[in-house]
Design a protein around this motif. Structure first.
Motif, mmCIF file in Angstrom:
data_model
loop_
_atom_site.group_PDB
_atom_site.id
_atom_site.type_symbol
_atom_site.label_atom_id
_atom_site.label_comp_id
_atom_site.label_asym_id
_atom_site.label_seq_id
_atom_site.Cartn_x
_atom_site.Cartn_y
_atom_site.Cartn_z
ATOM 1 N N SER A 38 0.834 -1.210 0.000
ATOM 2 C CA SER A 38 0.000 0.000 0.000
ATOM 3 C C SER A 38 0.863 1.251 0.000
ATOM 4 O O SER A 38 0.545 2.232 -0.686
ATOM 5 C CB SER A 38 -0.939 0.010 1.215
ATOM 6 N N GLU A 72 -6.967 0.703 -0.680
ATOM 7 C CA GLU A 72 -7.243 -0.549 0.024
ATOM 8 C C GLU A 72 -8.579 -0.506 0.757
ATOM 9 O O GLU A 72 -9.340 -1.461 0.723
ATOM 10 C CB GLU A 72 -6.098 -0.813 1.011
ATOM 11 N N ASP A 131 -5.460 -1.476 -5.122
ATOM 12 C CA ASP A 131 -4.854 -2.011 -3.898
ATOM 13 C C ASP A 131 -5.768 -3.086 -3.301
ATOM 14 O O ASP A 131 -6.813 -2.776 -2.748
ATOM 15 C CB ASP A 131 -4.606 -0.873 -2.903
ATOM 16 N N GLU A 132 -5.354 -4.322 -3.410
ATOM 17 C CA GLU A 132 -6.101 -5.495 -2.932
ATOM 18 C C GLU A 132 -7.568 -5.447 -3.381
ATOM 19 O O GLU A 132 -8.479 -5.469 -2.544
ATOM 20 C CB GLU A 132 -6.005 -5.597 -1.403
HETATM 21 MG MG MG Z 1 -1.914 -2.903 2.070
#
Ligand code: MG
Ligand code: ADP
Length: 307
Positions: free
Chosen positions: A42, A82, A156-157
């Motif tokens: 991140s 995220e 992000d994810e």
């Molecule tokens: Mg992360």
């Protein structure tokens, strides 16, 4: 449409979250940024998207320095953070029109309708965001990242917390989007990379440990066979290393070792002989092939103490 990261380090106080990271993402690639929790994924993505500065090093997106032209960079990039921050009180379409307004887009309504269709939100567009399932919230997040038609997408994810069906759908959507754009996505799940990405960059505790095509990373290590051997008594590393055909020796414990060897050489007989020479016996012998998953584990686990 490319991303060039050069010697980027990031310190949070005394903690080094990123250590001299360099890599490149070429136009049109889907690159997976893989690492366990706390690896620095991140942090790297926030630096690339100009949300936080690097302590040292340089990031260029589409030829521009992110620290010098943050506003221009943000216009070229779509970013799904995220924690996918959405306004839960707003309706899906209303929210996307609001974001379109922030980007000062022309033809806001037309653009929003197009994106709603693209990410498959037609049936939910009049619902409140808080009513949506996690998978649909993630689609809203993707829609906001895509609204201004950016060349580069940083996700992000994007699939964390989704159930298996949602997972499949969102992966397919990212793959489809990736056909037109440069995409960098982070994940701590190996299968994700195998399912979506052309290339994988692995980081662990702020250090880059691999940067290769998914194919190469798999086959390079697969071409070396691995044997896990347990002896009745402690063994010396140098004795195991002296076996003809052995390429690598890793200690699991004084009695348990994993040996990488040239697949053309049969090392099992030599192992039994070594045991005899050392007045011990082989308790178990297991052949292991290294899949990408194992590589990931090997790359990100703390190194076994060598003696
Ligand atoms: Mg992360
Ligand atoms: P990842 O996304 O791979 O899980 P992060 O980039 O979030 O990793 O975090 C990397 C490391 O930096 C972690 O050890 C985390 O605790 C630390 N970290 C992240 N953000 C901050 C912050 N704002 N202040 C202090 N430490 C931070």
């Amino acid at each position: 449409m490319s991303i060039v990261v050069e010697n980027v380090s990031k310190h949070y106080g005394k903690q080094k979250a990123l250590n001299e990271i360099s890599f490149e993402v070429k136009p049109g690639e889907i690159v997976g940024f893989l690492g366990p929790n706390g690896a620095g994924k991140s942090t790297m993505m926030k630096i690339i998207t100009a949300y936080i500065p690097a302590t040292s090093g340089k990031v260029q997106v589409c030829g521009m320095d992110v620290s010098k032209e943050p506003m221009k960079i943000k216009r070229l990039m779509g970013y799904l953070p995220e924690q996918n921050p959405l306004y839960h009180e707003m309706y899906v379409k209303e929210f996307l029109l609001f974001i379109a307004g922030l980007h000062k887009l022309n033809n806001k309504k037309k653009r929003v309708s197009k994106i709603i269709k693209k990410v498959g939100l037609e049936l939910e567009q009049h619902k409140k965001i808080q009513m949506l399932s996690k998978g649909y919230k993630q689609r809203v997040g993707l829609a906001q990242a895509l609204l201004h038609d950016p060349d580069v997408l940083i996700l992000d994810e994007p699939t964390s917390g989704l159930d298996p069906n949602q997972l499949k759908e969102i992966r397919a959507l990212i793959k489809q989007i990736g056909a037109e754009k440069t995409v960098m996505l982070s994940t701590h799940i190996m299968q994700e990379v195998e399912a979506i990405c052309d290339r994988v960059i692995i980081i662990n505790r702020g250090n880059m440990v691999a940067n290769d095509t998914v194919e190469n990373l798999g086959s390079v290590l697969q071409s070396k066979d691995q044997i896990r051997v347990e002896f009745e008594q402690a063994m010396e590393k140098k004795d195991l290393e002296s076996i003809h055909g052995v390429i690598g020796v890793k200690k699991v414990s004084p009695t348990v070792w994993t040996l990488q060897h040239d697949p053309k050489v049969e090392i099992r007989n030599q192992l039994f002989q070594l045991a005899v020479d050392n007045k011990t016996t082989v308790l178990t012998l297991q052949k292991e092939t290294t899949k990408l998953e194992d590589i990931f584990k090997a790359l990100t686990s703390s190194p076994v103490e060598e003696n």
